[in-house]
Design an enzyme around this catalytic site. Structure first.
Site, PDB file in Angstrom:
ATOM      1  N   LYS A  20     -37.118 -58.760   9.229  1.00 57.59           N
ATOM      2  CA  LYS A  20     -37.793 -57.921   8.233  1.00 57.59           C
ATOM      3  C   LYS A  20     -38.255 -58.771   7.041  1.00 57.59           C
ATOM      4  CE  LYS A  20     -34.194 -55.110   7.805  1.00 57.59           C
ATOM      5  NZ  LYS A  20     -33.246 -55.770   8.728  1.00 57.59           N
ATOM      6  N   ARG A  95     -31.619 -46.350   5.298  1.00 62.30           N
ATOM      7  CA  ARG A  95     -30.694 -46.742   6.359  1.00 62.30           C
ATOM      8  C   ARG A  95     -29.847 -45.579   6.829  1.00 62.30           C
ATOM      9  NH1 ARG A  95     -30.598 -52.673   4.708  1.00 62.30           N
ATOM     10  NH2 ARG A  95     -29.180 -53.613   6.170  1.00 62.30           N
ATOM     11  N   ARG A 129     -29.261 -68.582   9.718  1.00 61.17           N
ATOM     12  CA  ARG A 129     -30.155 -68.366   8.570  1.00 61.17           C
ATOM     13  C   ARG A 129     -29.694 -69.170   7.353  1.00 61.17           C
ATOM     14  NH1 ARG A 129     -31.413 -62.453   6.791  1.00 61.17           N
ATOM     15  NH2 ARG A 129     -29.157 -62.269   6.995  1.00 61.17           N
ATOM     16  N   ARG A 157     -25.791 -66.908   3.306  1.00 59.69           N
ATOM     17  CA  ARG A 157     -25.268 -65.669   2.720  1.00 59.69           C
ATOM     18  C   ARG A 157     -23.815 -65.454   3.126  1.00 59.69           C
ATOM     19  NH1 ARG A 157     -29.738 -61.068   3.896  1.00 59.69           N
ATOM     20  NH2 ARG A 157     -27.850 -59.890   4.380  1.00 59.69           N
ATOM     21  N   ARG A 168     -22.030 -55.415  10.940  1.00 57.24           N
ATOM     22  CA  ARG A 168     -23.334 -54.917  10.467  1.00 57.24           C
ATOM     23  C   ARG A 168     -24.130 -54.312  11.623  1.00 57.24           C
ATOM     24  NH1 ARG A 168     -25.204 -60.258   7.581  1.00 57.24           N
ATOM     25  NH2 ARG A 168     -27.259 -59.303   7.451  1.00 57.24           N
TER      26      ARG A 168
END
Ligand code: AP5
Length: 215
Positions: A20, A95, A129, A157, A168
Site C-alpha cells: 500500500k 480496517r 522492509r 519497524r 497482524r
C-alpha cells in the site's frame, strides 16, 4: 468521458505488507489526492508521546488494531484540513466495519483498490522492509535495496518481526478482510493482483485508476 468527482476519496486496501505504502505515491500523482496513512499518523503520535500515541503503542506492538474511536477521531480531524477538500487517498483505513460506516458520514468514497497478496509472500516482504527515517522512503533488502548513501540510516519497524507480522495477518483476516465484501456489494471494489514485482503491480494500479477516472 465521465469526469472524476473531485471531492471523492479513494481507499487503498490490503493486508499488512501488501504494498500500500509503495503504490500510494503513484495513485496520489495520478489523482492529486494526498495520501493519508493511519499507521504513519499513529507512529508519529507514538514518537511524540501524545495521549493518542501512548494509548496506541501497546496495540501496535502486539499487532492488534487501535480502538475505532481513536482512529475515527484522527480521520475526522484530518478531513478538516484544507488539502482534504478534493478528497484523500486513505492507506490502511478503514480496517473495521464501524470505521467504514463512520467514514461514510465524513466523505464520499469513489473507489476501493484492493491489493491481493498471499500470506507467505507477505512475511518475506515485511521482515525485509527497511524505511528511511529522513524521507519516509520504503525499501526492501532484496526487492528494493537502499542506495549506498542511505543504507546506514535505514531502520526496521518494531512491529516488523515475524511473530508480530503473523498476529497482524490474523487480525487482518478476522477484522479487516470482511470489508472486501462490504465494498464489493457497494460496487466500488477494484481487485488487483499485488503478488508480482513492484513494476508489474504499479502498471496494474495505474491501469485501474485511469480506467476508473475515465469511466
Ligand atoms: P500500518 O502502518 O498501516 O501497517 P500495515 O497495514 O500493516 O501495512 P504496512 O505498512 O506494513 O504495509 P504496506 O501495505 O504499506 O506495504 P509496503 O508498501 O511498506 O499499521 C501499523 C499498525 O497501526 C497496525 O498493526 C495497527 O496496530 C495500527 N493501525 C493502523 N491503521 C489502523 C486502523 N485504521 N485501525 C486500527 N489500527 C490501525 O511494502 C512492504 C515491503 O514490501 C516493503 O519493504 C516494500 O519495499 C516491499 N514491496 C512492496 N511491494 C512489493 C512487490 N510488489 N514486490 C516485492 N516487494 C514489495
Amino acid at each position: 468521458m465521465v469526469s472524476w468527482e473531485r471531492s471523492e476519496s479513494i481507499i487503498l486496501f490490503g493486508p499488512p505488507g501488501a504494498g500500500k505504502g509503495t503504490q500510494s505515491g503513484l495513485i496520489s500523482e495520478i489523482t492529486g489526492k494526498p495520501q493519508v496513512s493511519t499507521g504513519d499518523m499513529l507512529r508519529e503520535a507514538v514518537g511524540e508521546q501524545s495521549d493518542v500515541g501512548n494509548e496506541a503503542k501497546a496495540y501496535m506492538e502486539k499487532g492488534l488494531l487501535v480502538p475505532d474511536s481513536i482512529i475515527i477521531e484522527l480521520i475526522r480531524r484530518r478531513l478538516q484540513r484544507e488539502d482534504a477538500s478534493d478528497g484523500l487517498l486513505f492507506d490502511g483505513f478503514p480496517r473495521t466495519i464501524p470505521q467504514a460506516q463512520a467514514l461514510e458520514g465524513l466523505t464520499p468514497v469513489s473507489m476501493v483498490l484492493s491489493l491481493n497478496v498471499p500470506d507467505d509472500i507477505i512475511i518475506g516482504r515485511i521482515t525485509g522492509r527497511r524505511t528511511d527515517p529522513d524521507t519516509g522512503e520504503i525499501y526492501h533488502i532484496a526487492h528494493r535495496p537502499p542506495p549506498d548513501d542511505v543504507v546506514d540510516r535505514v531502520i526496521q519497524r518494531t512491529d516488523d518481526t515475524e511473530e508480530t507480522v503473523r498476529q497482524r495477518l490474523s487480525t487482518f483476516h478476522s477484522q479487516t478482510a470482511p470489508l472486501e465484501s462490504y465494498y464489493r456489494e457497494k460496487g466500488i471494489l477494484v481487485e488487483i493482483d499485488g503478488a508480482g514485482p513492484m513494476g508489474e503491480v504499479s502498471t496494474l494500479v495505474r491501469d485501474a485508476v485511469n480506467r476508473r477516472t475515465e469511466g
